[in-house]
Motif scaffolding. Structure first.
Motif, short mmCIF file in Angstrom:
data_model
loop_
_atom_site.label_atom_id
_atom_site.label_comp_id
_atom_site.label_asym_id
_atom_site.label_seq_id
_atom_site.Cartn_x
_atom_site.Cartn_y
_atom_site.Cartn_z
N ARG A 54 -0.31 -10.05 -0.23
CA ARG A 54 1.14 -10.12 -0.44
C ARG A 54 1.48 -11.40 -1.20
O ARG A 54 0.71 -12.36 -1.20
N ILE A 58 5.88 -15.63 -0.51
CA ILE A 58 6.67 -14.96 0.53
C ILE A 58 5.92 -14.95 1.86
O ILE A 58 6.47 -15.27 2.90
N PHE A 159 -1.15 -0.50 -2.17
CA PHE A 159 0.22 -0.49 -1.66
C PHE A 159 0.29 -1.25 -0.33
O PHE A 159 1.15 -2.11 -0.12
N ASN A 163 2.04 -4.87 -0.21
CA ASN A 163 3.39 -4.81 0.33
C ASN A 163 3.43 -4.93 1.86
O ASN A 163 4.50 -5.08 2.44
N GLY A 164 2.28 -4.78 2.50
CA GLY A 164 2.26 -4.83 3.96
C GLY A 164 2.90 -3.60 4.58
O GLY A 164 3.31 -3.65 5.74
N SER A 165 3.02 -2.53 3.83
CA SER A 165 3.62 -1.31 4.37
C SER A 165 2.87 -0.11 3.83
O SER A 165 1.98 -0.25 2.99
N LEU A 166 3.23 1.07 4.32
CA LEU A 166 2.53 2.29 3.91
C LEU A 166 3.46 3.16 3.07
O LEU A 166 4.67 3.16 3.26
N GLY A 168 3.84 6.29 3.22
CA GLY A 168 4.20 7.55 3.87
C GLY A 168 3.82 7.50 5.32
O GLY A 168 3.62 6.43 5.91
N ALA A 190 -2.52 0.22 10.17
CA ALA A 190 -1.16 -0.16 9.82
C ALA A 190 -0.13 0.78 10.43
O ALA A 190 1.06 0.65 10.15
N GLY B 8 7.20 4.13 8.42
CA GLY B 8 5.91 3.72 7.85
C GLY B 8 6.02 2.34 7.24
O GLY B 8 5.17 1.49 7.42
N ALA B 9 7.11 2.11 6.51
CA ALA B 9 7.25 0.85 5.79
C ALA B 9 7.39 -0.33 6.74
O ALA B 9 7.02 -1.44 6.43
N GLY B 11 5.80 -0.80 9.45
CA GLY B 11 4.64 -0.76 10.34
C GLY B 11 4.19 -2.14 10.76
O GLY B 11 4.72 -3.15 10.30
N PRO B 12 3.21 -2.18 11.62
CA PRO B 12 2.78 -3.44 12.23
C PRO B 12 2.33 -4.49 11.21
O PRO B 12 2.60 -5.66 11.40
N ALA B 13 1.71 -4.04 10.13
CA ALA B 13 1.22 -5.02 9.16
C ALA B 13 2.37 -5.85 8.63
O ALA B 13 2.22 -7.03 8.35
N ALA B 14 3.55 -5.21 8.50
CA ALA B 14 4.70 -5.95 8.00
C ALA B 14 5.32 -6.80 9.10
O ALA B 14 5.67 -7.95 8.88
N GLU B 16 4.16 -8.10 11.83
CA GLU B 16 3.45 -9.17 12.54
C GLU B 16 3.10 -10.36 11.68
O GLU B 16 2.35 -11.24 12.08
N GLN B 17 3.60 -10.40 10.47
CA GLN B 17 3.26 -11.52 9.61
C GLN B 17 3.95 -12.78 10.12
O GLN B 17 5.17 -12.84 10.18
N SER B 20 6.99 -14.81 8.14
CA SER B 20 7.55 -13.92 7.14
C SER B 20 9.06 -14.12 7.09
O SER B 20 9.73 -14.03 8.11
N PRO B 21 9.61 -14.39 5.90
CA PRO B 21 11.04 -14.63 5.84
C PRO B 21 11.79 -13.33 6.15
O PRO B 21 11.35 -12.26 5.74
N GLN B 40 8.26 -7.35 -2.29
CA GLN B 40 7.89 -5.94 -2.41
C GLN B 40 7.85 -5.54 -3.88
O GLN B 40 8.62 -6.05 -4.69
N SER B 44 7.31 0.22 -3.94
CA SER B 44 7.29 0.19 -2.48
C SER B 44 8.71 0.19 -1.92
O SER B 44 9.00 0.84 -0.91
#
Lengths: 487, 111, 393
Positions: A54, A58, A159, A163-166, A168, A190, B8-9, B11-14, B16-17, B20-21, B40, B44
């Protein structure tokens, strides 16, 4: 982060293209050997596809979750940053090379911004050049593969990493090769649901090659990790299975993926009647059939090529990673798809060799390790071939060239009626490969279809598919503003 | 669809950072305001809102969105702040960005 | 020995393909040999022009007008196969001096029967709304057309084979079979082929092939780069070029020249041509060529500065020192015929060339006098002594 933004010429001893595992390692090794280095990369920050992460401004990814070899990255990155601080490495991110030239003085790279910018990119001139542009997922067309929601397997991973997201919710991952495993595992970790992983080969195919694999114990560990993730998330891994059709719903202009049809295949990829099944409520399908190295720059400089065990066109190098063109070094996937660890070793060897002025200098380090990784890669390639029968999955209406919307039927007609039989003639007669991506996506498939189902494409055909006189799109205004050459 | 994709967007990967601002940026897509996370890619951000196609092909008017995800395939092209044919998978969102798709093929409106 | 035919055609580019097509129409048995596949040489590296607008008065214009008639007549039923497009040409003048010379050329062409219409600045902008504001006026040539040249060659070969011709790919000619002076066939990498007539349709390589028969046909390569843009909505509606183009076509200057030739295509890409330089068969990409193409194209259509080029290609245009093609029987090596050296006009001239040559091969008097194109104009002597001895032996 960018060390320059103007349209001038950057000069160095060694120029490097690509900041993935091979390019980063090459930059570090060349700089630590005393060379002045310029590194050009298309992305906004170092790492390539393998260590894509990422935006550093940020999110700081300290723990490297979801990454393999993150410690290696952090080590190379620290040495890379130190090289920049010493003034030995000039880092030019966000630039694509649209042309590479060679003359008596060395190499010149012409660059253009990856995303729209007010000015063009600088030229880079260097005595030695290391190309480590990496590769991308190899694709085979299948009915419905141009629906929104179908992605390259590596695209899903990019992706997620970027982006840290999926992209779908419910995924089917299909194709062949060990790379399908980390993609599926990453999705599951994820929070996405992997409905199935469909692998066209069979694990039995691994058995004859285990001897080679045993030389690389870390690969066995990786495999065990994926097995644990697959078990934890109950991901079905179905071998000798392929996607025969991607189904969508919605009107033609707004349709998107909703389901997948699959079937079992024999060892040649021929569908076994009566084994068809469906996966419903799927919103993303990821395809990967191995990788295609980015060969346009090595080809444009006249580097000798060969067919690798996976059927890809790759550059020929000696043990110092030097190509048939003196002063041109290749590292990473362009010498044969072999993964990040091998790419790092090749980058280190190329960087050290390119930095040395005397051609008779020391032998490259890491030769034994490289040989082990290459044996493992070759075993993997042989265990995961592109199934010979894939062309039978197509219907005449299946789009092969996504850019120019050329169908399988049109290509078959060109072959049968107009004597077309390689990627070049297919392109001439049907426009397959003439669009935006210049055959990067359909080139392999078009070469296969030109050849017909009997044999894999020849090096000559793949080479004609991979020749791209412009290695990236470039603004006509930028071309008009070029300086006249001296001659 | 959009709620599913948003789940989905987010999700945990996002989530738990560390560090993260939390602020967001606002962009517009075909005139509609959309919220996106800093850093992003445009692709995305659109997918997170359930928008999976933003281009129509020239011949068959087929919908297209992300495919290769790494700047190779040029399937995800759109117009960003007036610059045409930018790759949605590569361009990062920023505050006030005006994004236009081309879901009617070749309408002759671009200059 | 392979099967004997009336005619062997060497080269499956557009010229050879058209000759094969019309020769089979004349009832001749035809064998087409190519060192590769159809349209592998210059035919696949050009713009597919069928132009009357750029022709000087004289035999080439007559051949052009005849050929245009063949495209619209004999070949009309096949137009769709090769994306035939009557797009029309526009010549634009941006300087008073070039406007004056354009008007002079227009008057001469009109007196010869060429359909041409003067465009004042308003009419020009109506025809090409994105043209440079500097344009002072122009000329419209509605007869100018375009085809996809690779498809022309491939389909004409196919149509010829369906009518009984034989196509043999990957077969390079290594020499000629002779009976005394007379050419009776060819030796190739796949054996010998005998025929009553052998036609040299090898384009840029025609001189080399002629030398194998001991005759001098001075066809030389002139390199041309063409640039292709990203696909766009229709922005350029005709084939548009600058008034200076006409002077360049006839020029014998060896240095790099570039005249802006800009045209939209059915695929959405815009073609930007074309440079001309004499560098032999050098395939090195020239930054200067790309820069000149870009500068000239943006001068004609300023919006192109913001457009991306996605590829370029180059080909070698076959030309003779007098800028006329070589068409007809070679008295110096009886049985050998030539159809080559059409320079930048080979696609447009192919249909007429093929039809006229087929008539001559069939023993008829061609519809158009081809004597201005005779190989005999390059001198009566055969090329090298040793071969002359061999031929008379």
């Amino acid at each position: 982060m960018n060390d320059t933004t103007t349209g001038r010429t950057e000069r160095a001893d060694v120029a490097i293209v690509g900041a993935g595992p091979a390019g980063l390692a090459a930059a570090v090794a060349a700089a630590e050997s005393g060379a002045a280095v310029v590194l050009v990369d298309a992305a906004a920050q170092p790492g390539g596809q393998f260590w894509r992460h990422r935006p550093e401004g940020i999110v700081q990814e300290r723990d490297g979750r979801g990454h393999h070899g993150w410690k290696t990255y952090l080590d190379l990155r620290a040495r890379f940053d130190a090289g920049r601080e010493r003034g030995q490495i000039t880092y030019l991110p966000g630039l694509q090379v649209w042309m590479a030239e060679k003359d008596d003085a060395g190499f010149t790279l012409r660059t253009t911004p990856t995303v729209a910018g007010p000015v063009g990119g600088p030229a880079v001139a260097a005595r030695r050049l290391i190309l480590s542009p990496g590769g991308y997922d190899r694709q085979l067309p299948v009915p419905g593969w141009d629906l929104p929601g179908v992605m390259a397997a590596g695209g899903i991973q990019a992706f997620l990493k970027g982006n840290g997201s999926l992209p779908g919710r419910r995924f089917v991952i299909a194709g062949t090769g060990p790379f399908l495993l980390p993609v599926a595992a990453g999705i599951a970790e994820a929070g996405g649901q992997v409905v199935a992983v469909l692998e066209s080969s069979s694990p039995a195919a691994w058995l004859p090659h285990l001897g080679a694999a045993a030389g690389v114990p870390e690969k066995a560990l990786e495999g065990a990790e994926y097995a644990a993730v697959f078990a934890r998330h109950r991901i079905p891994y179905r071998t000798r299975n392929v996607v025969t059709e991607v189904l969508g719903s919605g009107s033609r202009g707004s349709s998107r993926v909703t389901a997948v049809r699959s079937a079992k295949v024999d060892a040649k990829g021929k569908v076994r009647p009566g084994t068809e099944r469906g996966y419903a409520d799927v919103d993303v399908v990821g395809f990967g059939w191995g990788f295609t190295p980015q060969m346009e720059l090595p080809l444009s400089l006249g580097a000798e090529t060969r067919l690798d065990a996976d059927g890809s066109l790759v550059g020929v190098v000696n043990e110092r990673q030097e190509s048939s063109v003196p002063g041109l070094f290749l590292a990473g996937e362009v010498t044969g798809v072999g993964g990040a660890k091998l790419a790092v070793l090749e980058g280190l060897a190329a960087g050290a060799a390119a930095a040395v002025r005397d051609d008779a200098a020391r032998a490259a380090p890491g030769l034994h390790a490289m040989a082990r990784h290459r044996r493992f890669a070759e075993a993997m390639h042989r265990a995961h071939p592109v199934p010979a029968g894939w062309q039978e999955w197509l219907t005449p209406a299946t789009v092969v060239c996504r850019c120019e919307e050329v169908t399988a039927g049109q290509i078959t007609e060109a072959r049968e009626m107009l004597e077309a039989r390689d990627a070049r003639t297919i392109k001439s007669f049907t426009r397959a490969g003439m669009g935006w991506c210049q055959g990067r996506v359909c080139g392999f498939a078009a070469a296969c279809l030109g050849q017909g189902p009997a044999a894999p494409p020849s090096a000559e055909s793949l080479s004609s598919a991979a020749r791209r006189p412009l290695a990236a799109p470039v603004g006509i205004g930028e071309l008009a503003a070029l300086e006249p050459s001296d001659s | 669809m959009s709620t599913k994709a948003q789940r989905g967007a987010g999700g945990p990967a996002a989530a738990e950072q560390p560090g993260s601002p939390q602020e967001t940026v606002t962009i517009s897509f075909d005139g509609r305001p959309l919220t996106a996370a800093p850093g992003q890619s445009i692709g995305s951000a659109l997918v997170a809102q359930g928008i999976v196609a933003w281009r129509s092909t020239r011949k068959g008017a087929r919908p297209r969105g992300l495919f290769c995800g790494i700047g190779i395939c040029f399937d995800c092209l759109l117009t960003v702040d007036g610059a045409t044919n930018q790759r949605a998978c590569l361009v990062e969102v920023c505050e006030g960005m005006q994004i236009e798709g081309s879901c009617t093929p070749d309408d002759g409106s671009r200059a | 020995m392979n099967q004997t035919s009336d005619v062997i055609i060497i080269g499956a580019g557009v010229i050879g393909a058209a000759t094969a097509y019309f020769a089979t129409q004349q009832g001749l048995t035809v064998t087409v040999l190519d060192k590769g596949l159809p349209a592998s040489g210059t035919s696949s590296a050009c713009e597919g022009n069928i132009l009357v607008s750029d022709k000087e008065l004289g035999p080439e214009l007559e051949l052009t007008r005849y050929s245009l008639g063949v495209w619209h007549g004999d070949l009309a039923e096949h137009k769709k196969l090769w994306e035939f497009e009557s797009k029309g040409g526009i010549i634009v003048a941006s300087r008073e001096s070039s406007l004056t010379s354009l008007e002079r050329v227009m008057a001469a062409q009109a007196s010869y029967g060429v359909v041409v219409e003067k465009l004042d600045p308003d009419a020009l902008r109506q025809a090409e709304p994105n043209i440079t504001p500097d344009a002072l006026g122009g000329a419209s040539y509605p007869e100018d057309c375009q085809v996809q040249p690779m498809l022309v060659a491939a389909h004409l070969v196919r149509l010829a084979t369906e009518a009984g011709a034989r196509f043999v790919a990957d077969t390079a000619v290594t020499g000629f079979l002779r009976a005394g002076k007379r050419v009776t066939g060819v030796t190739t990498t796949r054996g010998d082929f005998a025929a009553g007539a052998v036609v040299n349709c090898t384009g840029t390589w025609a001189g080399e092939l002629a030398a194998l028969a001991g005759v001098d046909v001075p066809v030389l390569p002139r390199r041309g780069f063409v640039m292709v843009t990203e696909p766009l909505p229709p922005m350029v509606h005709h084939k548009v070029y600058a008034a200076e183009y006409i002077d360049n076509v006839g020029s014998s200057d060896a240095g790099l020249q570039a005249s802006p030739v800009v045209e939209g295509t059915p695929s959405g890409s815009i073609l930007i041509g074309s440079t001309r330089e004499r560098v032999g068969f050098d395939r090195t990409v020239s930054i200067d060529a790309l820069r000149l193409l870009a500068q000239n194209a943006t001068a004609l259509f300023p919006f192109l500065a913001e457009v991306k080029a996605i590829r370029h290609y180059h080909g070698f245009r076959p030309y003779c020192p007098d800028h006329l093609p070589v068409i007809g029987h070679d008295e110096r090596a009886p049985g050998l015929w030539h159809a080559a050296g059409h320079e930048g006009a080979g696609i447009g001239l192919s249909a007429g060339t093929g039809k006229l040559l087929a008539q001559a091969l069939a023993g008829m008097t061609p519809d158009l006098d081809v004597s201005p194109f005779t190989p005999a104009r390059f001198g009566e002597q055969a090329r090298n002594t040793s071969h002359r001895e061999e031929a008379t032996a």
